[in-house]
Design a protein around this motif. Structure first.
Motif, PDB file in Angstrom:
ATOM      1  N   LYS A  15     -61.223  61.697  93.722  1.00 50.13           N
ATOM      2  CA  LYS A  15     -60.445  62.210  94.894  1.00 50.13           C
ATOM      3  C   LYS A  15     -59.290  61.208  95.516  1.00 50.13           C
ATOM      4  N   SER A  16     -59.243  60.019  95.297  1.00 44.15           N
ATOM      5  CA  SER A  16     -58.455  59.147  95.647  1.00 44.15           C
ATOM      6  C   SER A  16     -57.168  59.229  94.494  1.00 44.15           C
ATOM      7  N   PHE A  17     -57.286  59.546  93.540  1.00 44.56           N
ATOM      8  CA  PHE A  17     -56.338  59.849  92.285  1.00 44.56           C
ATOM      9  C   PHE A  17     -55.681  61.313  92.243  1.00 44.56           C
ATOM     10  N   LYS A  18     -56.352  62.186  93.053  1.00 47.32           N
ATOM     11  CA  LYS A  18     -56.066  63.556  92.802  1.00 47.32           C
ATOM     12  C   LYS A  18     -54.516  63.971  93.048  1.00 47.32           C
ATOM     13  N   PRO A  19     -53.875  64.499  92.243  1.00 41.41           N
ATOM     14  CA  PRO A  19     -52.455  64.685  92.567  1.00 41.41           C
ATOM     15  C   PRO A  19     -52.252  65.527  93.588  1.00 41.41           C
ATOM     16  N   LYS A  20     -51.311  65.143  94.580  1.00 40.12           N
ATOM     17  CA  LYS A  20     -51.123  65.761  95.447  1.00 40.12           C
ATOM     18  C   LYS A  20     -50.089  67.251  95.241  1.00 40.12           C
ATOM     19  N   LYS A  21     -50.516  68.017  95.930  1.00 41.81           N
ATOM     20  CA  LYS A  21     -49.566  69.295  95.831  1.00 41.81           C
ATOM     21  C   LYS A  21     -48.343  69.095  96.610  1.00 41.81           C
ATOM     22  N   THR A  22     -47.140  69.505  96.022  1.00 40.20           N
ATOM     23  CA  THR A  22     -45.980  69.698  96.694  1.00 40.20           C
ATOM     24  C   THR A  22     -45.613  70.838  96.654  1.00 40.20           C
TER      25      THR A  22
END
Length: 93
Positions: free
Chosen positions: A73-80
């Motif tokens: 979870k801490s490395f999950k890519p953020k959606k832009t």
């Protein structure tokens, strides 16, 4: 001495404490994730999160699946999102 992306990936995936991938697999993981260490770390954590508990008669080992899922979870890519924040008037003014 500068750290390489592979070394960072190994650190993020805690390969020293919990070995899972060999060097070639880490290279492939990095290459198939656009050489983005965070994306590769996320995918690696998800791969390590497979169910690995074991029950043999009275012997039981616990799975560490939840640990890897939480770390992922801490490395999950953020959606832009690419929103248009300003619009032109339709009457041309």
């Amino acid at each position: 001495m500068a750290t390489t992306p592979i070394e960072v990936l190994k650190f993020n995936l805690q390969e020293k404490q919990f070995p899972y991938f060999d060097y070639k697999e880490l290279e492939i993981l990095l290459e198939t994730n656009d050489n983005d260490v965070n994306k590769a770390t996320y995918k690696g954590c998800m791969m390590k999160a497979q169910e690995d508990g074991l029950n043999i008669g009275p012997l039981k080992t616990e799975s560490n699946k939840e640990y890897w899922l939480n770390l992922a979870k801490s490395f999950k890519p953020k959606k832009t999102y690419n929103y248009i924040t300003s619009m032109k008037r339709s009457d041309g003014q």
